[in-house]
Enzyme design. Structure first.
Site, PDB file in Angstrom:
ATOM      1  N   PHE A  94      62.856 -23.509  80.290  1.00 23.77           N
ATOM      2  CA  PHE A  94      63.013 -24.452  81.399  1.00 23.77           C
ATOM      3  C   PHE A  94      61.743 -24.663  82.219  1.00 23.77           C
ATOM      4  O   PHE A  94      61.806 -24.909  83.415  1.00 23.77           O
ATOM      5  CB  PHE A  94      64.169 -24.005  82.312  1.00 23.77           C
ATOM      6  CG  PHE A  94      65.363 -23.524  81.560  1.00 23.77           C
ATOM      7  CD1 PHE A  94      66.124 -24.397  80.811  1.00 23.77           C
ATOM      8  CD2 PHE A  94      65.701 -22.177  81.526  1.00 23.77           C
ATOM      9  CE1 PHE A  94      67.208 -23.949  80.063  1.00 23.77           C
ATOM     10  CE2 PHE A  94      66.778 -21.722  80.780  1.00 23.77           C
ATOM     11  CZ  PHE A  94      67.537 -22.616  80.048  1.00 23.77           C
ATOM     12  N   CYS A  95      60.592 -24.592  81.569  1.00 22.68           N
ATOM     13  CA  CYS A  95      59.313 -24.741  82.267  1.00 22.68           C
ATOM     14  C   CYS A  95      59.245 -23.821  83.485  1.00 22.68           C
ATOM     15  O   CYS A  95      58.791 -24.220  84.569  1.00 22.68           O
ATOM     16  CB  CYS A  95      59.085 -26.192  82.672  1.00 22.68           C
ATOM     17  SG  CYS A  95      58.733 -27.269  81.271  1.00 22.68           S
ATOM     18  N   ALA A  96      59.722 -22.601  83.297  1.00 20.35           N
ATOM     19  CA  ALA A  96      59.671 -21.579  84.347  1.00 20.35           C
ATOM     20  C   ALA A  96      59.452 -20.227  83.670  1.00 20.35           C
ATOM     21  O   ALA A  96      60.209 -19.287  83.865  1.00 20.35           O
ATOM     22  CB  ALA A  96      60.963 -21.583  85.163  1.00 20.35           C
ATOM     23  N   CYS A 147      59.197 -26.028  76.289  1.00 15.47           N
ATOM     24  CA  CYS A 147      60.077 -25.923  77.451  1.00 15.47           C
ATOM     25  C   CYS A 147      60.499 -27.329  77.813  1.00 15.47           C
ATOM     26  O   CYS A 147      59.904 -28.302  77.408  1.00 15.47           O
ATOM     27  CB  CYS A 147      59.385 -25.243  78.635  1.00 15.47           C
ATOM     28  SG  CYS A 147      58.058 -26.195  79.370  1.00 15.47           S
ATOM     29  N   SER A 148      61.572 -27.434  78.594  1.00 15.89           N
ATOM     30  CA  SER A 148      62.037 -28.760  78.981  1.00 15.89           C
ATOM     31  C   SER A 148      61.022 -29.405  79.904  1.00 15.89           C
ATOM     32  O   SER A 148      60.178 -28.750  80.498  1.00 15.89           O
ATOM     33  CB  SER A 148      63.383 -28.645  79.713  1.00 15.89           C
ATOM     34  OG  SER A 148      63.195 -28.212  81.034  1.00 15.89           O
TER      35      SER A 148
END
Length: 467
Positions: free
Chosen positions: A384-386, A464-465
């Site tokens: 999730f780009c985290a 990642c999204s």
């Protein structure tokens, strides 16, 4: 220019329903989309991926069709269509400012997305004698959009503590050490949906001489935001998460840093006077909106904010809370499922329509592929780009995220719960393989629209999204 007025949104409600989430709260495009199943047949697509990009409101789609014939290049055009488009574009600033409770003097800049807005602000941090005037402070729970831009300037990061209370105390301690010019925080986690106390964090930043920027990409589609009331300095969010197409983003905030900062895009429209070897830059929004702007993106974003602003707040929150409670309780009742959160002291009321979970013994990508192919359910898997947050949560290879909103219904959550139960009891009903780093059904024979350039599994995917 006065703010345009439109008709009331086509909101759906039925007081006789046992659950406030049995029906969608607002009509969205694609609500009855039929998804082909790998085993044959079709089923209504259960969209549980609102956190990545939300479907357009039908009111917004209708508005787009209304303004599209007038679409033309804005500013400096004498033609009829250009005049109309310019009026729509500039009026969109007023509408968006009103939506977030902006101050009259706040600048509203349209960008490509939230990431673009934060990168723009990173180029406007104050400089004294050629050097940055202070550091940017941020938590490790941030989306990459609110993490990576600050790595190119003096910065300091804080690892979130097990509780929110401890984390706020750590932010206070870091600010008290001095030297911070900007505190960058998310309004709501794109991973777990937990809401941060933005007003409290804003007061802390100001107490120690810093400003604050709030990444509201996830917060704005789920909760009302009031910049003036909370005294927020800068707020950013995206239209594609706010039920508007075309992906326009926005930055709203105090003009002094923005007027003195490096123009985000050097080009036409951003200048007062251009010479062969020098330039005098404009101030205001034009300074950072070089080139032809995304007129329709700004227009539809503004229209979406008007629809959301007219929602009944209690009904809105009850609808979302009912779906989230049902989903969390259902998932927790399945052996091997873990629902993840950042802080142990998070109040369930302080969460948005995002649920993060994992299933023991199954790769998250495989579960997502199974749910899509065999149950017609769309949700997000990955990191999730985290990445720092997922690593700290003990999920270095990723997890699953179900997210929902105005067009969702309780049935969507029920189908997801049933799908996970079926996987636990019956196992996979099809063979799956890894293609370009993603799990996909083997020998996928389903047909797709003739205009679709690639069928699922034939193109590579980002790690990642793009939230």
């Amino acid at each position: 220019m006065s703010t345009a007025t439109f008709t009331s949104p086509e909101l759906r409600h039925d007081d006789s329903l046992l659950s406030p989430a049995a029906r969608p709260l607002a009509a969205v495009t694609g609500a009855e989309l039929q998804a082909p199943l790998i085993q044959g047949g079709h089923v209504r697509y259960a969209n549980l991926d609102y956190g990545a990009s939300a479907p357009a409101l039908t009111v917004v789609s209708a508005y787009l069709n209304e303004v599209l014939p007038y679409y033309a290049s804005v500013h400096r055009g004498a033609g009829y269509a250009s005049q109309i488009s310019t009026s729509v574009y500039e009026n969109a600033r007023n509408i968006v400012r009103d939506f977030v409770g902006g101050r009259a003097e706040d600048t509203v800049i349209f960008t490509r997305n939230t990431t673009d807005s934060l990168n723009l602000l990173a180029g406007c941090l104050p400089v004294v004698d050629g050097h940055p005037a202070g550091e940017v402070l941020y938590l490790d729970i941030e989306h990459h959009a609110n993490l990576l831009p600050w790595q190119h300037v003096p910065h300091r990061s804080i690892v979130a503590a097990p509780t929110l209370a401890e984390t706020i105390a750590n932010v206070r301690e870091a600010l008290a050490q001095g030297g911070v010019s900007l505190l960058a925080v998310t309004g709501a986690s794109n991973v777990t949906g937990e809401i941060l106390p933005v007003k409290e964090l804003t007061a802390l930043a100001h107490q120690y001489g810093a400003r604050i920027v709030v990444d509201a990409a996830q917060l704005a589609p789920h909760r009302s935001v009031d910049i003036a009331a909370a005294d927020i300095d800068y707020l950013v969010f995206s239209g594609h998460k706010l039920y508007a197409p075309f992906g326009a983003g926005v930055l709203v905030g105090r003009p002094d840093w923005l007027d003195a900062g490096t123009p985000h895009l050097a080009g036409g429209g951003a200048v007062r006077e251009a010479r062969l070897d020098s330039v005098t830059w404009a101030t205001g929004p034009a300074r950072h909106e070089g080139g032809s702007p995304n007129v329709l993106g700004a227009a539809t974003l503004a229209r979406a904010t008007q629809v959301i602003a007219e929602l009944d707040q209690d009904e809105w929150h009850a609808h979302e809370s009912a779906i989230r409670t049902h989903l969390v309780e259902g998932l927790k009742g399945i052996e091997g499922v873990t629902v993840h959160q950042i802080f142990s002291d998070t109040d369930p009321a302080d969460t948005i329509g995002v649920v993060n979970f994992s299933l023991e013994g199954y790769d998250a990508g495989l579960v997502a592929a199974y749910l899509a192919a065999e149950h017609g359910i769309g949700l997000r898997d990955g990191r999730f780009c985290a990445h720092p947050l997922l690593k700290r949560l003990g999920l270095p290879s990723g997890s699953l995220r179900a997210s929902f909103g105005l067009g969702s219904r309780l049935e969507d959550a029920t189908r997801l719960i049933a799908g996970i139960k079926a996987l636990k009891i019956e196992g996979l009903g099809w063979d799956y393989v890894v293609d370009s780093g993603r799990w996909v059904p083997a020998n996928d024979h389903r047909t797709y629209p003739h205009w679709a350039p690639n069928t699922p599994g034939t193109a590579g995917a980002a790690p990642c999204s793009t939230d």
